[in-house]
Design a protein around this motif. Sequence first.
Motif, short mmCIF file in Angstrom:
data_model
loop_
_atom_site.label_atom_id
_atom_site.label_comp_id
_atom_site.label_asym_id
_atom_site.label_seq_id
_atom_site.Cartn_x
_atom_site.Cartn_y
_atom_site.Cartn_z
N ILE A 30 -4.08 10.14 1.99
CA ILE A 30 -4.01 9.03 1.03
C ILE A 30 -3.62 7.74 1.75
O ILE A 30 -3.05 7.75 2.85
CB ILE A 30 -2.99 9.31 -0.10
CG1 ILE A 30 -1.58 9.50 0.47
CG2 ILE A 30 -3.41 10.52 -0.93
CD1 ILE A 30 -0.50 9.60 -0.61
N ASP A 31 -3.94 6.62 1.14
CA ASP A 31 -3.49 5.29 1.57
C ASP A 31 -3.83 4.99 3.03
O ASP A 31 -2.97 4.58 3.82
CB ASP A 31 -1.99 5.13 1.34
CG ASP A 31 -1.60 5.17 -0.13
OD1 ASP A 31 -2.50 4.96 -0.96
OD2 ASP A 31 -0.43 5.39 -0.45
N VAL A 32 -5.10 5.15 3.38
CA VAL A 32 -5.55 4.81 4.73
C VAL A 32 -5.66 3.29 4.83
O VAL A 32 -6.19 2.63 3.92
CB VAL A 32 -6.91 5.45 5.04
CG1 VAL A 32 -7.35 5.13 6.46
CG2 VAL A 32 -6.85 6.96 4.82
N GLU A 33 -5.17 2.70 5.91
CA GLU A 33 -5.28 1.26 6.07
C GLU A 33 -5.18 0.86 7.54
O GLU A 33 -4.65 1.60 8.37
CB GLU A 33 -4.16 0.54 5.29
CG GLU A 33 -2.76 0.93 5.71
CD GLU A 33 -1.68 0.18 4.94
OE1 GLU A 33 -1.89 -1.01 4.64
OE2 GLU A 33 -0.65 0.79 4.64
N ASP A 83 -10.45 2.86 2.38
CA ASP A 83 -9.17 2.26 2.77
C ASP A 83 -8.34 1.93 1.54
O ASP A 83 -8.86 1.73 0.45
CB ASP A 83 -9.42 0.98 3.58
CG ASP A 83 -9.68 1.27 5.05
OD1 ASP A 83 -9.84 2.45 5.39
OD2 ASP A 83 -9.75 0.32 5.83
N CYS A 84 -7.04 1.85 1.78
CA CYS A 84 -6.10 1.59 0.70
C CYS A 84 -6.39 0.25 0.04
O CYS A 84 -6.57 -0.76 0.72
CB CYS A 84 -4.67 1.59 1.24
SG CYS A 84 -3.41 1.45 -0.03
N VAL A 85 -6.47 0.25 -1.28
CA VAL A 85 -6.56 -0.99 -2.03
C VAL A 85 -5.13 -1.43 -2.32
O VAL A 85 -4.37 -0.76 -3.01
CB VAL A 85 -7.31 -0.79 -3.35
CG1 VAL A 85 -7.32 -2.08 -4.16
CG2 VAL A 85 -8.74 -0.32 -3.06
N ARG A 134 -4.20 2.06 12.91
CA ARG A 134 -4.49 2.50 11.53
C ARG A 134 -3.46 3.55 11.12
O ARG A 134 -2.90 4.25 11.96
CB ARG A 134 -5.92 3.06 11.43
CG ARG A 134 -6.96 1.95 11.41
CD ARG A 134 -8.37 2.47 11.41
NE ARG A 134 -8.74 3.25 10.22
CZ ARG A 134 -9.08 2.71 9.05
NH1 ARG A 134 -9.05 1.40 8.88
NH2 ARG A 134 -9.45 3.48 8.05
N SER A 135 -3.21 3.62 9.83
CA SER A 135 -2.16 4.51 9.34
C SER A 135 -2.56 5.10 7.99
O SER A 135 -3.32 4.48 7.23
CB SER A 135 -0.84 3.73 9.20
OG SER A 135 0.24 4.59 8.93
N CYS A 145 0.87 -1.17 0.00
CA CYS A 145 0.00 0.00 0.00
C CYS A 145 0.91 1.22 0.00
O CYS A 145 1.57 1.50 1.01
CB CYS A 145 -0.91 -0.01 1.22
SG CYS A 145 -2.05 1.38 1.28
N GLY A 146 0.98 1.91 -1.12
CA GLY A 146 1.89 3.05 -1.23
C GLY A 146 2.88 2.85 -2.36
O GLY A 146 2.70 2.00 -3.23
#
Length: 214
Positions: A182-185, A203-205, A167-168, A82-83
């Motif tokens: 961006i890129d919440v997960e 949430d981040c795919v 969570r980040s 993710c990122g």
Amino acid sequence: GETESYGNFYLEIFPHAEASQPTFRTYHLDANTNNVSINAAQVDWFSQTAASLTTASKAPALAFFHIPLEEYKHAGRSGDVCGSFKESVSFNGQSGLFDVLQREGSVKATFVGHDHTNDFCAEYKGIQLCYEGSPGYQGYMRCQAGLRCLNRKARVTEISGFGKQVRSWKREALDYPETQVIDVETLWAAEDVPEALRKQDGDCVRRSSGLQTD
């Protein structure tokens, strides 16, 4: 050198003021000693400290240090990131810390810097390996006339429920003072956290990084 270990510390989170045992910990290691990822003395510090602490109270934890471990390279190639994975992982030496983290079992995610254009999180052998992003405007890949540059970004990591869930996300700089998230997960959650709370809209795919081959 291999005998140096300083600047290392841990923090503990307690559910209330009268609690005798913590519900979460964070470990902080100075990974810039002679520009090596983590040296043997620091691995020993973590091993001994974690063993002492978890004897009294086994609690989940995060670990923070500057220079990435070799395992970040393998995690970034996993195709489940993710990122962004935009440059080689600049680890310096194999410390064995990752194996110790696996055996000890409490650390759910690690966070590093050093490689300014990498900002991913990727799970590797049960541990989330994350980059913090590059918020400083003085670092390489900063915007200068006629040169390729990146939007600066900084990772935010939230520990909720006194350690029930981690969570980040990253906050990316756009045109000053505008930013975007961006890129919440969800990096980790306790077993009793409902599935509906682990995943949230937006949430981040996770996607393949499709990059490094070295």
